[in-house]
Scaffold this motif. Structure first.
Motif, mmCIF file in Angstrom:
data_model
loop_
_atom_site.group_PDB
_atom_site.id
_atom_site.type_symbol
_atom_site.label_atom_id
_atom_site.label_comp_id
_atom_site.label_asym_id
_atom_site.label_seq_id
_atom_site.Cartn_x
_atom_site.Cartn_y
_atom_site.Cartn_z
ATOM 1 N N LYS A 199 34.660 48.545 44.665
ATOM 2 C CA LYS A 199 34.974 47.227 45.197
ATOM 3 C C LYS A 199 34.933 46.277 44.020
ATOM 4 O O LYS A 199 34.541 46.665 42.913
ATOM 5 C CB LYS A 199 34.024 46.802 46.328
ATOM 6 C CG LYS A 199 32.613 46.493 45.906
ATOM 7 C CD LYS A 199 31.886 45.684 46.976
ATOM 8 C CE LYS A 199 31.737 46.387 48.306
ATOM 9 N NZ LYS A 199 30.698 47.453 48.277
ATOM 10 N N PHE A 201 34.777 41.849 42.584
ATOM 11 C CA PHE A 201 34.495 40.449 42.903
ATOM 12 C C PHE A 201 34.879 39.587 41.712
ATOM 13 O O PHE A 201 34.973 40.056 40.575
ATOM 14 C CB PHE A 201 33.026 40.237 43.286
ATOM 15 C CG PHE A 201 32.018 40.650 42.239
ATOM 16 C CD1 PHE A 201 31.559 39.740 41.283
ATOM 17 C CD2 PHE A 201 31.504 41.934 42.210
ATOM 18 C CE1 PHE A 201 30.626 40.101 40.333
ATOM 19 C CE2 PHE A 201 30.558 42.323 41.259
ATOM 20 C CZ PHE A 201 30.123 41.394 40.319
ATOM 21 N N HIS A 223 34.070 37.114 46.533
ATOM 22 C CA HIS A 223 34.874 38.290 46.842
ATOM 23 C C HIS A 223 36.185 37.962 47.546
ATOM 24 O O HIS A 223 37.059 38.817 47.680
ATOM 25 C CB HIS A 223 34.088 39.276 47.714
ATOM 26 C CG HIS A 223 33.715 38.718 49.056
ATOM 27 N ND1 HIS A 223 34.619 38.619 50.097
ATOM 28 C CD2 HIS A 223 32.545 38.233 49.526
ATOM 29 C CE1 HIS A 223 34.011 38.103 51.151
ATOM 30 N NE2 HIS A 223 32.764 37.855 50.833
ATOM 31 N N CYS A 226 39.792 39.426 46.656
ATOM 32 C CA CYS A 226 39.658 40.207 45.427
ATOM 33 C C CYS A 226 39.828 41.690 45.732
ATOM 34 O O CYS A 226 38.873 42.389 46.052
ATOM 35 C CB CYS A 226 38.294 39.953 44.773
ATOM 36 S SG CYS A 226 38.194 40.572 43.082
ATOM 37 N N TRP A 256 36.038 44.176 51.451
ATOM 38 C CA TRP A 256 35.171 43.253 52.171
ATOM 39 C C TRP A 256 35.645 42.967 53.593
ATOM 40 O O TRP A 256 35.101 42.132 54.266
ATOM 41 C CB TRP A 256 35.084 41.937 51.402
ATOM 42 C CG TRP A 256 34.648 42.109 49.988
ATOM 43 C CD1 TRP A 256 35.432 42.358 48.906
ATOM 44 C CD2 TRP A 256 33.306 42.082 49.480
ATOM 45 N NE1 TRP A 256 34.682 42.465 47.757
ATOM 46 C CE2 TRP A 256 33.365 42.292 48.089
ATOM 47 C CE3 TRP A 256 32.057 41.864 50.075
ATOM 48 C CZ2 TRP A 256 32.243 42.320 47.279
ATOM 49 C CZ3 TRP A 256 30.941 41.886 49.260
ATOM 50 C CH2 TRP A 256 31.034 42.116 47.883
#
Length: 277
Positions: A199, A201, A223, A226, A256
């Motif tokens: 993931k 950010f 986040h 992103c 997210w």
């Protein structure tokens, strides 16, 4: 690196799973190039509770679209009481892996609580292993708080349970948030990181010395919009290369679950795929 495969974690497209159904969600991510799928049960014991889809139905859908059922993020607290219902659901989902988060807050739990939880985790990991499922620890930011021995909680979990019973399922964003170099951690646990989560950010505007302030700021502010590798904080090329070098099998997009979840999933797949060849 050609052996690396690309998968997606359910939370990334949880809105699509709920609103359009599991079949629609799997069809769409397969078209993006994802060949593996990891469930996210959250605090639920069953997939039915989480997104109104039976385990048996989900298995059929993944087979239909030739997407491999990889694993599930499972709730740890109910397993402390009785692991059997969670184990039974994992067996129904026909998954080779199942992951729990860090098992306590290292800066809030007493020594007795930490030791007792470590011992219980080992018992559960052995139980899952006997049933053909590799238990993992999904390394959120809480895993980089310190335990009573001064270890990162995630490393305490791995050490106390034994790598033969418990694997790390690192998350690149939380490694960076935790002040840990993803490449070095992959090297340290060579051959034991079958699944690596990605993931991303946006860079923090200020430096925060306390981990949980960094974590909370990222969750609240950094986040939005992103996708993996899109104006974020990580060097995808070096991390993907290290994953291929040190034995990782699957790269997993974990996003997210924002309003543009499908767009973010597509961009993440495109950015990761650049370095998997």
């Amino acid at each position: 690196m050609s052996d690396l495969k690309l998968g997606i974690q359910m939370w990334s497209i949880h809105d699509i799973c709920v609103q359009e159904g599991m079949a629609s969600a799997i069809k769409k991510v397969k078209e993006m190039g994802y060949n593996g799928f990891e469930y996210a049960l959250g605090d639920s014991i069953t997939l039915k509770e989480r997104c109104n889809t039976d385990a048996e139905e989900a298995v059929k859908i993944l087979r239909e679209y030739d997407v491999k059922a990889l694993g599930a993020h499972i709730p740890f607290e109910p397993m402390l009481i009785d692991p059997k219902p969670v184990l039974e659901e994992c067996l129904k989902l026909e998954i080779p892996y199942a992951a729990v988060g860090p098992v306590f807050w290292g800066d809030r739990a007493t020594y007795a609580e930490q030791k007792e939880t470590y011992d219980r985790l080992k018992e559960i990991a052995i139980l899952f292993h006997k049933n053909g499922i590799q238990l993992q620890v999904h390394c959120s930011a809480f895993g980089y708080l310190k335990d009573y021995k001064g270890r990162y909680v995630v490393e305490g979990m791995l050490e106390e349970a034994g790598l033969e019973n418990l694997q790390p399922e690192f998350d690149t964003a939380w490694m960076i948030c935790g002040g840990v170099d993803p490449v070095e951690m992959l090297k340290k646990y060579e051959g034991h990181v079958d699944i690596l989560h990605f993931k991303d950010f946006h860079p923090l505007q200020e430096e925060y010395s306390y981990l949980m302030v960094r974590h909370n700021t990222i969750c609240e502010q950094q986040h939005d919009g992103c996708a993996v590798g899109e104006n974020g904080v990580q060097d995808l090329e070096s991390i993907v290369k290290a994953a291929g070098t040190y034995g990782t099998k699957w790269l997993i997009t974990e996003l997210w679950n924002e309003k543009d979840s499908l767009r973010n999933a597509r961009v993440s797949a495109e950015n990761l795929s650049k370095y998997m060849k």
